[in-house]
Design an enzyme around this catalytic site. Structure first.
Site, short mmCIF file in Angstrom:
data_model
loop_
_atom_site.label_atom_id
_atom_site.label_comp_id
_atom_site.label_asym_id
_atom_site.label_seq_id
_atom_site.Cartn_x
_atom_site.Cartn_y
_atom_site.Cartn_z
N LYS A 220 0.82 -1.23 0.00
CA LYS A 220 0.00 0.00 0.00
C LYS A 220 0.84 1.27 0.00
CE LYS A 220 -0.61 0.09 5.01
NZ LYS A 220 -1.30 -0.57 6.11
N ARG B 94 -7.91 -0.83 16.93
CA ARG B 94 -8.35 -0.66 15.56
C ARG B 94 -9.18 -1.90 15.25
NH1 ARG B 94 -4.28 0.63 10.61
NH2 ARG B 94 -4.44 -1.62 10.37
#
Ligand SMILES: *Cc1c(COP(=O)(O)O)cnc(C)c1O
Length: 356
Positions: free
Chosen positions: A37, A130
């Site tokens: 990414k 998260r």
């Protein structure tokens, strides 16, 4: 559309990082998923990772996984899937990280519709807050569901740390992941191949010999691409200058350090503050916040200092030999994580692969 700004991708340096990281992880019984990414899945870098022997690529964006479909490696979606994209998840990713029932059901339906099998890695919350389901019992329940739902394979359990809450990987928290994995295999009576223990920040725990033995996979981007480990510490023996932003000077002037006139707010709504340091040798380069995170650029030239910037302008002070820079010259910056990310994503930044 011109040559600059450009992101120089130093493939040779990245290759050395990739090779070193792969050898290190494998020596400790851990198979890394190479995360793409941060460089927006640039084909040349991804191909290098394949050539170096990585066995899986991971990305948070389906667009990136689709762009990588020419590279013959399995793909992992490392952000929890959106239910609205379940069909594309199953098409472009071989496996994904999942933390909830509705998503499992959507993936199962999509996989059935396409007559494919999709692997899932169930995420457990370890305290970073998260992604991850809450607690071992819930993980077990999801595991049972994944086994029951058609066209899904329960491939692993996993966790993520450091990214939001700053919670460090430890023997204790990753030990809990391993314990949950053992219990799940025992109670469900199946082998669950992967324990996916986090990201590049695990490097320290591994190097200290404290990584719980059950962890056999991690997902690594920053260590390979930027040569940084826990707390973004530069790692000895790794290159931190694999990605270099080069931009062109469009104005070169002596100007004061203090603006004059009545002060309002800057382009981003802040009231700027200045210190009077007299006249400065200044330059403007044609790159801005659209292209890079200006706090994550390190000038390669010692005499170049970043004063600030706006959407399309970066303001520099020049000292020492750097005073010789003229309009039309280019200035180079090593990029830290957020700048590699943004330069890679910006359409305005040309990408140039350099073999060294
Ligand atoms: C980005 C990400 C990674 C890779 O993190 P690095 O710090 O770049 O190694 C791993 N796992 C997940 C879930 C991620 O989102």
């Amino acid at each position: 559309m011109g040559q600059y700004p450009c992101l120089e991708i130093h493939l040779g340096r990245l290759r050395e990082n990739a090779r070193r990281a792969l050898a290190f992880f494998r020596a400790h019984g851990i198979e890394p998923v190479a995360v793409t990414k941060v460089f927006c899945a640039h084909e040349a870098v991804a191909r290098m990772l394949f050539e170096e022997g990585y066995t899986m690529l991971g990305d948070s964006r389906l667009e990136n996984l689709r762009a990588l479909s020419g590279i013959p490696l399995p793909k992992m979606l490392i952000r929890l899937p959106m239910i609205s994209e379940a069909g594309e998840v199953v098409r472009w990713a071989d496996c994904s990280l999942v933390s909830g029932e509705e998503t499992l059901r959507a993936l199962s339906r999509a996989a059935q519709a396409q007559n494919r099998v999709h692997q899932v890695v169930l995420m457990l919350e370890l305290g970073d807050l998260r992604e991850g389901c809450m607690g071992e019992d819930e993980l077990l329940r999801l595991g049972r569901l994944a086994l029951d739902l058609p066209n899904l394979v329960l491939q692993g359990v996993g966790a993520n740390l450091i990214c939001y809450g700053g919670i460090m990987p430890s023997q204790e928290n990753l030990g809990r992941l391993c314990a949950a994995h053992e219990r799940m295999e025992r109670e469900l009576g199946v082998k669950i191949p992967w324990v996916s223990g986090g990201n590049s920040s695990d490097e320290t725990l591994i190097a200290q010999g404290k990584m719980p033995r059950g962890v056999n996979q991690l997902r690594s981007g920053a260590l390979i691409q930027l040569g940084i480990g826990l707390k973004d510490r530069p790692m000895p023996d790794y290159h931190q200058d694999g990605y270099i932003l080069r931009a062109e000077i469009i104005e070169r002037n002596q100007k004061p350090s203090m603006p004059w006139g009545e002060t309002g707010t800057d382009a981003f709504g802040h009231v700027p503050h200045f210190e009077d340091r007299g006249l400065l040798e200044r330059a403007i380069v044609a790159v801005g916040r659209q292209d890079a995170d200006l706090d994550c650029l390190r000038p390669l030239d010692q005499g170049v200092h970043i004063l600030g910037g706006s959407s399309d302008h970066l303001l520099l002070e020049l000292t020492g030999d750097a005073v010789g820079y003229q309009v039309g010259d280019t200035v180079a910056f090593a990029c830290e994580y957020a700048s590699v990310l943004r330069c890679s994503t910006s359409n305005y930044v040309k990408k140039v692969v350099i073999e060294d």
